[in-house]
Scaffold this motif. Sequence first.
Motif, PDB file in Angstrom:
ATOM      1  N   VAL A   1       0.842  -1.206   0.000  1.00 30.80           N
ATOM      2  CA  VAL A   1       0.000   0.000   0.000  1.00 30.80           C
ATOM      3  C   VAL A   1       0.877   1.257   0.000  1.00 30.80           C
ATOM      4  CG1 VAL A   1      -1.834   1.259   1.194  1.00 30.80           C
ATOM      5  CG2 VAL A   1      -1.802  -1.234   1.233  1.00 30.80           C
ATOM      6  N   LEU A   2       0.543   2.189  -0.899  1.00 28.30           N
ATOM      7  CA  LEU A   2       1.269   3.459  -0.952  1.00 28.30           C
ATOM      8  C   LEU A   2       0.571   4.467  -0.055  1.00 28.30           C
ATOM      9  CD1 LEU A   2       1.761   4.041  -4.784  1.00 28.30           C
ATOM     10  CD2 LEU A   2       3.502   3.390  -3.134  1.00 28.30           C
ATOM     11  N   ALA A   3       1.362   5.224   0.709  1.00 29.29           N
ATOM     12  CA  ALA A   3       0.784   6.360   1.418  1.00 29.29           C
ATOM     13  C   ALA A   3       0.449   7.411   0.372  1.00 29.29           C
ATOM     14  CB  ALA A   3       1.789   6.910   2.412  1.00 29.29           C
ATOM     15  N   TYR A   4      -0.690   8.061   0.541  1.00 29.08           N
ATOM     16  CA  TYR A   4      -1.121   9.056  -0.444  1.00 29.08           C
ATOM     17  C   TYR A   4      -1.103  10.430   0.211  1.00 29.08           C
ATOM     18  CZ  TYR A   4      -4.246  11.466  -3.744  1.00 29.08           C
ATOM     19  OH  TYR A   4      -4.792  12.355  -4.633  1.00 29.08           O
ATOM     20  N   TYR A   5      -0.344  11.356  -0.399  1.00 28.05           N
ATOM     21  CA  TYR A   5      -0.286  12.730   0.101  1.00 28.05           C
ATOM     22  C   TYR A   5      -0.902  13.630  -0.963  1.00 28.05           C
ATOM     23  CZ  TYR A   5       1.502  17.194   1.715  1.00 28.05           C
ATOM     24  OH  TYR A   5       1.590  18.503   2.125  1.00 28.05           O
ATOM     25  N   PRO A   6      -2.210  13.950  -0.845  1.00 29.80           N
ATOM     26  CA  PRO A   6      -2.848  14.734  -1.917  1.00 29.80           C
ATOM     27  C   PRO A   6      -2.340  16.169  -1.985  1.00 29.80           C
ATOM     28  CG  PRO A   6      -4.431  14.251  -0.156  1.00 29.80           C
ATOM     29  CD  PRO A   6      -3.147  13.556   0.211  1.00 29.80           C
ATOM     30  N   GLY A   7      -2.112  16.800  -0.834  1.00 25.96           N
ATOM     31  CA  GLY A   7      -1.699  18.201  -0.833  1.00 25.96           C
ATOM     32  C   GLY A   7      -2.885  19.123  -1.032  1.00 25.96           C
ATOM     33  N   CYS A   8      -2.676  20.404  -0.735  1.00 24.82           N
ATOM     34  CA  CYS A   8      -3.791  21.366  -0.709  1.00 24.82           C
ATOM     35  C   CYS A   8      -4.430  21.585  -2.078  1.00 24.82           C
ATOM     36  CB  CYS A   8      -3.304  22.695  -0.171  1.00 24.82           C
ATOM     37  SG  CYS A   8      -2.482  22.552   1.421  1.00 24.82           S
ATOM     38  N   SER A   9      -3.621  21.628  -3.155  1.00 30.84           N
ATOM     39  CA  SER A   9      -4.181  21.925  -4.473  1.00 30.84           C
ATOM     40  C   SER A   9      -5.189  20.868  -4.897  1.00 30.84           C
ATOM     41  CB  SER A   9      -3.080  21.986  -5.525  1.00 30.84           C
ATOM     42  OG  SER A   9      -2.253  23.072  -5.272  1.00 30.84           O
ATOM     43  N   LEU A  10      -4.900  19.596  -4.578  1.00 30.36           N
ATOM     44  CA  LEU A  10      -5.801  18.530  -5.006  1.00 30.36           C
ATOM     45  C   LEU A  10      -7.087  18.526  -4.180  1.00 30.36           C
ATOM     46  CD1 LEU A  10      -3.088  17.686  -6.352  1.00 30.36           C
ATOM     47  CD2 LEU A  10      -3.955  15.368  -6.272  1.00 30.36           C
ATOM     48  N   HIS A  11      -7.037  19.153  -3.004  1.00 28.05           N
ATOM     49  CA  HIS A  11      -8.252  19.309  -2.212  1.00 28.05           C
ATOM     50  C   HIS A  11      -8.953  20.618  -2.543  1.00 28.05           C
ATOM     51  CE1 HIS A  11      -8.270  16.396   1.401  1.00 28.05           C
ATOM     52  NE2 HIS A  11      -7.860  15.792   0.316  1.00 28.05           N
ATOM     53  N   GLY A  12      -8.228  21.530  -3.232  1.00 27.47           N
ATOM     54  CA  GLY A  12      -8.780  22.863  -3.461  1.00 27.47           C
ATOM     55  C   GLY A  12      -9.011  23.174  -4.921  1.00 27.47           C
ATOM     56  N   THR A  13      -7.990  23.790  -5.561  1.00 30.70           N
ATOM     57  CA  THR A  13      -8.221  24.324  -6.904  1.00 30.70           C
ATOM     58  C   THR A  13      -8.186  23.268  -8.013  1.00 30.70           C
ATOM     59  OG1 THR A  13      -5.884  24.848  -6.940  1.00 30.70           O
ATOM     60  CG2 THR A  13      -7.383  26.647  -6.430  1.00 30.70           C
ATOM     61  N   GLU A  14      -7.622  22.103  -7.760  1.00 28.54           N
ATOM     62  CA  GLU A  14      -7.529  21.107  -8.833  1.00 28.54           C
ATOM     63  C   GLU A  14      -8.097  19.757  -8.408  1.00 28.54           C
ATOM     64  OE1 GLU A  14      -6.687  21.933 -11.826  1.00 28.54           O
ATOM     65  OE2 GLU A  14      -5.759  23.890 -11.466  1.00 28.54           O
ATOM     66  N   PRO A  15      -9.393  19.683  -8.037  1.00 26.81           N
ATOM     67  CA  PRO A  15      -9.942  18.409  -7.577  1.00 26.81           C
ATOM     68  C   PRO A  15      -9.961  17.343  -8.669  1.00 26.81           C
ATOM     69  CG  PRO A  15     -11.688  20.034  -7.845  1.00 26.81           C
ATOM     70  CD  PRO A  15     -10.396  20.760  -8.012  1.00 26.81           C
ATOM     71  N   GLU A  16      -9.930  17.771  -9.958  1.00 26.05           N
ATOM     72  CA  GLU A  16      -9.967  16.765 -11.024  1.00 26.05           C
ATOM     73  C   GLU A  16      -8.711  15.896 -11.039  1.00 26.05           C
ATOM     74  OE1 GLU A  16      -9.953  20.058 -11.421  1.00 26.05           O
ATOM     75  OE2 GLU A  16      -9.150  20.706 -13.359  1.00 26.05           O
ATOM     76  N   TYR A  17      -7.604  16.444 -10.538  1.00 28.62           N
ATOM     77  CA  TYR A  17      -6.369  15.646 -10.482  1.00 28.62           C
ATOM     78  C   TYR A  17      -6.549  14.527  -9.449  1.00 28.62           C
ATOM     79  CZ  TYR A  17      -1.254  14.991 -10.802  1.00 28.62           C
ATOM     80  OH  TYR A  17       0.015  14.501 -11.022  1.00 28.62           O
ATOM     81  N   ASP A  18      -7.135  14.885  -8.299  1.00 22.00           N
ATOM     82  CA  ASP A  18      -7.397  13.910  -7.243  1.00 22.00           C
ATOM     83  C   ASP A  18      -8.371  12.832  -7.736  1.00 22.00           C
ATOM     84  OD1 ASP A  18      -7.218  13.153  -4.358  1.00 22.00           O
ATOM     85  OD2 ASP A  18      -9.344  13.668  -4.356  1.00 22.00           O
ATOM     86  N   GLU A  19      -9.483  13.278  -8.346  1.00 23.81           N
ATOM     87  CA  GLU A  19     -10.494  12.328  -8.851  1.00 23.81           C
ATOM     88  C   GLU A  19      -9.898  11.358  -9.856  1.00 23.81           C
ATOM     89  OE1 GLU A  19     -14.246  15.508  -8.848  1.00 23.81           O
ATOM     90  OE2 GLU A  19     -13.244  15.022 -10.712  1.00 23.81           O
ATOM     91  N   SER A  20      -9.182  11.928 -10.857  1.00 19.10           N
ATOM     92  CA  SER A  20      -8.679  11.065 -11.920  1.00 19.10           C
ATOM     93  C   SER A  20      -7.579  10.142 -11.391  1.00 19.10           C
ATOM     94  CB  SER A  20      -8.171  11.895 -13.095  1.00 19.10           C
ATOM     95  OG  SER A  20      -7.237  12.852 -12.665  1.00 19.10           O
ATOM     96  N   LEU A  21      -6.775  10.647 -10.450  1.00 21.55           N
ATOM     97  CA  LEU A  21      -5.724   9.793  -9.892  1.00 21.55           C
ATOM     98  C   LEU A  21      -6.328   8.606  -9.147  1.00 21.55           C
ATOM     99  CD1 LEU A  21      -2.443   9.883  -9.076  1.00 21.55           C
ATOM    100  CD2 LEU A  21      -3.563   9.905  -6.883  1.00 21.55           C
TER     101      LEU A  21
END
Lengths: 353, 226
Positions: free
Chosen positions: A20-40
């Motif tokens: 299992v990989l630890a996942y560090y989304p960071g603020c941008s993926l929670h804020g201005t770029e949620p599509e990166y989080d979703e697609s990842l």
Amino acid sequence: MSTVVDAARAPSVPTPSAGVLAYYPGCSLHGTEPEYDESLRAVVEALGIAVAEIPDWNCCGASSGHTTDHLLGVALPARNLALAEAAGFDRVLAPCAACYNRLASARIAVAEDAEVRERMPDILGREFANSVEVLSVLNVLREAAADIAQRAAAPRPTPNPIVGARLASYYGCLLVRPPEVSGGDDPEQPMFMDEIVRACGGEAIDWNMKVECCGGAFSVSRTSSVLRMGRAIIEDARRNGAEAIVVACPLCHTNLDLRQKAMESRGEARMPVLFITQVVGLALGLPPETLGLKRHFIATEPLLADLSVRAAQRVADEKKAAEEKAAKAAARAAKAAEAKKAAEAAPDAGGDA
Amino acid sequence: MTPQPLLEVARLFLCLYTQAALSAPFVRQVAAGNHRCLAWPKGQVATMTSSTLSLATEIEAATGVNPATCYQCGKCSAGCPMASESDLRPHQVMRRVMYGSREQTLRDESIWLCLTCETCSARCPNACDPAGVIDALREISIESGMATMPRTISAFHKSFLEQIRTNGRLHEVGLVVGYKLRSGALMNDVTNTPGLISRGKMGLLPDKIKGVAEVKRIFDKCGVTL
């Protein structure tokens, strides 16, 4: 027997194991770029890569941290590494290029600087052995490239739209500089993203601005500089025949996507800017609505419509070519059979005579 | 016992020697008004004082880079994306650290226009790390109260770090409000706001972490006040 008991006792949150990989989304993926989080998340799930978010992670400080204070720029990301370590992870995936760069740089600073290393547990108020490896999204997807290629090429009801798409892989600064964080890729002519694009069936074009800076942190505070740099990047991609630019960094995405309208001068066609995870998701045949493609400022629909028409045409052409080939082969076989028959008949006739 | 004083004396002699060797052509260039390669204001001649020596030493202590190893090839400046907007380009910053006045160097706005894209450091043929040197200069200039960063850039950094210190994570609305109040750029990006909200790219409430106290401790231990 014991395995059954263990499975029954397993908590609902998966305990990190070697895979299992630890996942560090960071603020941008929670804020201005949620599509990166979703697609990842959609892509790693489809590829069977298990990830679990680091509990209670904090912002890495990005450029403001290290610009203000070197130690702060190391300690903020180091807390996240310490949290991942305490939770039992040995590798962390940081898809945001800025976060990746800060986490990887902190790991290097702690490893190389004895003074920083000694002070870290006191600053963090935590144990810190610096044992967690930091991975970018390119590292992880490249490891899975063979799997991606196989599944992208597999026949399916809706054909892979990425085949033949002319894509400009844009790395920017933070994935390749300083060279120590590039993970073995060439910092001047990196190829990791190009390899992933090719695994998806796309055409990774040659162009000049792969590792030029997009203006990063000046997006808000010095927008004019960002427009100048972004314009040069988009123009070069267009000149080299790109249909879209592919990025792996939310800051690059904001600067090239949100700011693109302000860069236009002569009514050129707009250049869609896709995340590498969206490209992989499309190639794997994931439903486009799970990839956040509608969240962009530069609409992706015209490109996707064009790509799917071309994909359908390609499949139809291939089918037609295959049918023609089969028909020709059948005709050849029939002819050969006839000739054989005639040849068989002829010696008989000769023998009789 | 320790070789440090000996090294200092050796370096002083080396500096004096280099200074003497360089100053003759430099003075001629200044007199001819043809000194763009060093970008000093017309009429000012470089003088070496104990404090210029200490800036180079401070930089070396902070970064491990001896600025004197920069041989001014200019490869860093050729690739710098901000070179066209800065008074001092990276190789000129390196020169100033070595021979310029401490205050003039620390007060220069150019060091705040560096994006830390690290193109310069990646391409330096002598591993001088101009990006690391500039980062260290910014830190020293803040510490000595000489930072002259453009108001918008300082407003952005302060508002950004304030968000982290308060919530542990970045909160866009808080960042924007703090930035506008500090910078005075009230209308900045106003037209983009509806688009950001409709695309789900702007959370209205902060995402506060449990370990905020730990993050505050990090700021305090690093001596960063906002």
